[in-house]
Motif scaffolding. Structure first.
Motif, PDB file in Angstrom:
ATOM      1  N   GLN A 116      30.472  35.092  47.720  1.00  0.00           N
ATOM      2  CA  GLN A 116      29.350  35.805  48.221  1.00  0.00           C
ATOM      3  C   GLN A 116      28.212  35.016  47.703  1.00  0.00           C
ATOM      4  O   GLN A 116      28.046  34.036  46.812  1.00  0.00           O
ATOM      5  CB  GLN A 116      29.349  36.928  46.886  1.00  0.00           C
ATOM      6  N   CYS A 117      26.997  35.069  48.460  1.00  0.00           N
ATOM      7  CA  CYS A 117      25.955  34.200  48.414  1.00  0.00           C
ATOM      8  C   CYS A 117      25.050  34.626  47.295  1.00  0.00           C
ATOM      9  O   CYS A 117      24.679  35.613  47.179  1.00  0.00           O
ATOM     10  CB  CYS A 117      25.023  34.647  49.848  1.00  0.00           C
ATOM     11  N   PRO A 118      24.643  33.615  46.410  1.00  0.00           N
ATOM     12  CA  PRO A 118      23.960  33.970  45.312  1.00  0.00           C
ATOM     13  C   PRO A 118      22.319  34.292  45.612  1.00  0.00           C
ATOM     14  O   PRO A 118      21.807  34.916  44.796  1.00  0.00           O
ATOM     15  CB  PRO A 118      23.977  32.633  44.355  1.00  0.00           C
ATOM     16  N   GLN A 119      22.216  34.033  46.720  1.00  0.00           N
ATOM     17  CA  GLN A 119      20.725  34.071  47.208  1.00  0.00           C
ATOM     18  C   GLN A 119      20.577  35.622  47.827  1.00  0.00           C
ATOM     19  O   GLN A 119      19.713  36.389  47.270  1.00  0.00           O
ATOM     20  CB  GLN A 119      20.270  33.147  48.343  1.00  0.00           C
ATOM     21  N   CYS A 120      21.290  36.310  48.871  1.00  0.00           N
ATOM     22  CA  CYS A 120      21.049  37.420  49.418  1.00  0.00           C
ATOM     23  C   CYS A 120      22.163  38.308  49.098  1.00  0.00           C
ATOM     24  O   CYS A 120      22.463  39.498  49.503  1.00  0.00           O
ATOM     25  CB  CYS A 120      21.130  37.297  50.955  1.00  0.00           C
ATOM     26  N   ASN A 121      23.195  37.698  48.144  1.00  0.00           N
ATOM     27  CA  ASN A 121      24.341  38.742  47.611  1.00  0.00           C
ATOM     28  C   ASN A 121      25.340  39.387  48.677  1.00  0.00           C
ATOM     29  O   ASN A 121      25.940  40.173  48.338  1.00  0.00           O
ATOM     30  CB  ASN A 121      23.827  39.909  46.815  1.00  0.00           C
ATOM     31  N   LYS A 172      28.422  27.754  52.399  1.00  0.00           N
ATOM     32  CA  LYS A 172      26.883  27.881  52.901  1.00  0.00           C
ATOM     33  C   LYS A 172      26.930  29.308  53.657  1.00  0.00           C
ATOM     34  O   LYS A 172      28.002  29.776  54.248  1.00  0.00           O
ATOM     35  CB  LYS A 172      26.942  26.996  54.176  1.00  0.00           C
ATOM     36  N   CYS A 173      25.948  29.959  53.248  1.00  0.00           N
ATOM     37  CA  CYS A 173      25.805  31.497  53.591  1.00  0.00           C
ATOM     38  C   CYS A 173      25.709  31.635  54.957  1.00  0.00           C
ATOM     39  O   CYS A 173      24.668  30.904  55.801  1.00  0.00           O
ATOM     40  CB  CYS A 173      24.704  32.071  53.072  1.00  0.00           C
ATOM     41  N   ARG A 174      26.310  32.565  55.927  1.00  0.00           N
ATOM     42  CA  ARG A 174      26.111  32.715  57.235  1.00  0.00           C
ATOM     43  C   ARG A 174      25.048  33.618  57.445  1.00  0.00           C
ATOM     44  O   ARG A 174      24.715  33.727  58.615  1.00  0.00           O
ATOM     45  CB  ARG A 174      27.333  33.417  57.566  1.00  0.00           C
ATOM     46  N   HIS A 175      24.354  34.177  56.451  1.00  0.00           N
ATOM     47  CA  HIS A 175      23.105  34.995  56.721  1.00  0.00           C
ATOM     48  C   HIS A 175      21.733  34.500  56.531  1.00  0.00           C
ATOM     49  O   HIS A 175      20.994  34.342  57.167  1.00  0.00           O
ATOM     50  CB  HIS A 175      23.125  36.449  56.118  1.00  0.00           C
ATOM     51  N   CYS A 176      21.794  33.799  55.312  1.00  0.00           N
ATOM     52  CA  CYS A 176      20.398  32.870  55.026  1.00  0.00           C
ATOM     53  C   CYS A 176      20.566  31.508  54.884  1.00  0.00           C
ATOM     54  O   CYS A 176      19.731  30.788  54.579  1.00  0.00           O
ATOM     55  CB  CYS A 176      20.032  33.652  53.708  1.00  0.00           C
ATOM     56  N   ALA A 177      21.774  31.002  55.162  1.00  0.00           N
ATOM     57  CA  ALA A 177      22.012  29.462  55.179  1.00  0.00           C
ATOM     58  C   ALA A 177      21.808  28.765  53.808  1.00  0.00           C
ATOM     59  O   ALA A 177      21.796  27.551  53.953  1.00  0.00           O
ATOM     60  CB  ALA A 177      21.066  29.018  56.285  1.00  0.00           C
TER      61      ALA A 177
END
Ligand code: ZN
Length: 113
Positions: free
Chosen positions: A88-93, A72-77
């Motif tokens: 690495q987050c696939p949504q916000c990279n 789970k991304c810490r930035h955009c959840a």
């Protein structure tokens, strides 16, 4: 071999349950095993067989339910499937991923006679 210490802990719990519920024979042991635990099924089975020899658990079948790794991304959840520790987050990279599934290792249930 970390499988041996993992299974020893499980067996300890199983034997306590066997005594607690006065179980005659354990037919099947169901474990939940996360993908990130690096548990090898064959190694775990072998360790289990050696450890339960001569106990009330001898002959029980070990069944492993695998849990896929999720982050789970810490930035955009955003939640996503983790592929080979690519954090690495696939949504916000961005980097900064919390692991939310895949580290499980526990006794789920047992089938008895
Ligand atoms: Zn993100």
């Amino acid at each position: 071999m970390h499988e041996l210490s993992l299974i020893s802990a499980i067996i300890k719990v199983l034997r306590e349950k066997v005594r607690e519920f006065n179980v005659r024979r354990v037919l099947q042991v169901n474990l939940t095993v996360g993908e990130l635990t690096n548990v090898e099924e064959a190694t775990l089975n072998a360790a289990f067989e050696v450890c339960v020899e001569g106990t009330e658990l001898a002959g029980a079948k070990l069944v492993m339910e695998r849990v896929p790794a999720r982050g789970k991304c810490r930035h955009c959840a955003t939640e996503f499937a983790l592929v080979k520790y690519r954090l690495q987050c696939p949504q916000c990279n961005r980097q900064g991923v919390e692991i939310v599934a895949g580290k499980e290792f526990y006794l789920n249930s047992m089938e008895v006679e």
